[in-house]
Design an enzyme around this catalytic site. Structure first.
Site, PDB file in Angstrom:
ATOM      1  N   ARG A  47      -4.553  -9.779   4.306  1.00 61.87           N
ATOM      2  CA  ARG A  47      -4.835  -9.706   2.868  1.00 61.87           C
ATOM      3  C   ARG A  47      -3.529  -9.414   2.136  1.00 61.87           C
ATOM      4  O   ARG A  47      -2.877  -8.408   2.415  1.00 61.87           O
ATOM      5  CB  ARG A  47      -5.880  -8.628   2.605  1.00 61.87           C
ATOM      6  CG  ARG A  47      -6.423  -8.584   1.195  1.00 61.87           C
ATOM      7  CD  ARG A  47      -7.556  -7.576   1.101  1.00 61.87           C
ATOM      8  NE  ARG A  47      -8.164  -7.569  -0.237  1.00 61.87           N
ATOM      9  CZ  ARG A  47      -7.777  -6.778  -1.228  1.00 61.87           C
ATOM     10  NH1 ARG A  47      -6.778  -5.916  -1.023  1.00 61.87           N
ATOM     11  NH2 ARG A  47      -8.358  -6.827  -2.400  1.00 61.87           N
ATOM     12  N   LYS A  96       0.814  -1.212   0.000  1.00 64.15           N
ATOM     13  CA  LYS A  96       0.000   0.000   0.000  1.00 64.15           C
ATOM     14  C   LYS A  96       0.852   1.268   0.000  1.00 64.15           C
ATOM     15  O   LYS A  96       2.056   1.251   0.228  1.00 64.15           O
ATOM     16  CB  LYS A  96      -0.968  -0.018   1.187  1.00 64.15           C
ATOM     17  CG  LYS A  96      -2.186  -0.911   0.938  1.00 64.15           C
ATOM     18  CD  LYS A  96      -3.295  -0.630   1.903  1.00 64.15           C
ATOM     19  CE  LYS A  96      -4.611  -1.243   1.412  1.00 64.15           C
ATOM     20  NZ  LYS A  96      -5.710  -1.012   2.361  1.00 64.15           N
TER      21      LYS A  96
END
Length: 287
Positions: free
Chosen positions: A257, A223
């Site tokens: 995840r 991210k």
């Protein structure tokens, strides 16, 4: 610690679950559509299972800005694929990454056992789908963002306290509406409605979320907060992601995840062994 039951699986203490990401989108920020084609996506799931994935999260719409994807198109991208994955891997927990109730309902009917609503109940019908079908539900925090948008300079007095309070309220409200308590996860939702500083603070103080008793899911993989912290592009963010993964596991997160399943599995197994939750696989030294 609350039990977590998804599909045929029950995850207990130390059972860190890897949620593999398979996006049936042509414009994914990570792989630029490498799993958009049906056969490529099928192969990606098989590879993830072989690498140790417990859950596969299937999405049909890019989280960020991009061309509009209608409900019908999203259903066409994910529902037949979920049915195929369910047939090929009956023990695998299937999650659908959607904020739309229509998509969630069709996906669960095809075999999904978890609805990963990354946009924090933007469509309140998603909770009803989970309640009606018995599917699990991810309650997320986005600071009130509209789906597929980026916050402009979000401000929190105490981001961890505000995220924790809102997620507990969402989880309790979902139970009140009929969602299974043992199927609910809470997700602080790094990056969404947050600056890099906010996401780092959430990672550092994640135990304040896990201490609520609700199982915590973290979506850290490659991210922006990782990239901005290290000043690295997407293809060089694995090491930073794994560092955040280890810290999150140590702080009590339960589901992770991830794009990089094998590496994530190894990190989580090492954390579990250090914590005494899992035995070493091949202990020999000086024994």
């Amino acid at each position: 610690m609350r039990a977590l039951k998804l599909g045929r699986r029950t995850f207990g203490e130390g059972d860190y679950a890897v949620m593999a990401i398979v996006n049936r989108t042509p414009d994914s920020f990570y792989d630029s559509g490498a799993t958009f084609e049906f056969d490529a996506a099928v192969a990606a799931v098989a590879s993830a299972v072989g690498a140790g994935a417990d859950i596969v999260d299937i999405g049909g719409v890019k989280a960020g800005d991009g061309p509009e994807v209608t409900v019908a198109e999203e259903i066409d991208r994910v529902v037949p694929f979920i049915a195929a994955v369910h047939d090929a891997h009956p023990e695998l927990v299937i999650s659908v990454d959607t904020w739309r109730a229509e998509v969630a309902r069709e996906a669960v009917a095809a075999g999904a056992e978890l609805v990963n609503d990354t946009w924090a109940g933007w469509d309140p019908g998603v909770v009803k789908v989970a309640a009606d079908t018995g599917a699990g539900l991810v309650c997320s925090h986005t600071g009130g963002l509209e789906p597929r948008t980026v916050a402009a300079k979000p401000v929190y007095k105490d981001v961890v306290d505000e995220v924790r309070t809102e997620l507990v309220e969402r989880a309790e409200a979902a139970v009140a509406e009929g969602v299974r308590a043992d199927g609910i996860l809470i997700d602080p939702t790094h990056d969404f409605g947050k600056t890099t500083y906010h996401s780092l603070d959430l990672t550092n103080r994640l135990s304040e979320l896990t201490e609520t008793g609700w199982p915590v899911l973290v979506a850290l993989s490659r991210k922006d907060f990782v990239g901005e912290t290290l000043d690295l592009p997407v293809d060089r963010r694995l090491n930073g992601t794994l560092a955040a993964t280890a810290i999150s596991a140590w702080n009590g997160a339960r589901v992770f995840r991830a794009h990089d399943v094998a590496a994530t599995r190894e990190v989580l197994d090492m954390v579990a062994a250090i914590k005494g939750q899992k035995s070493p696989k091949n202990p020999q030294r000086s024994l």
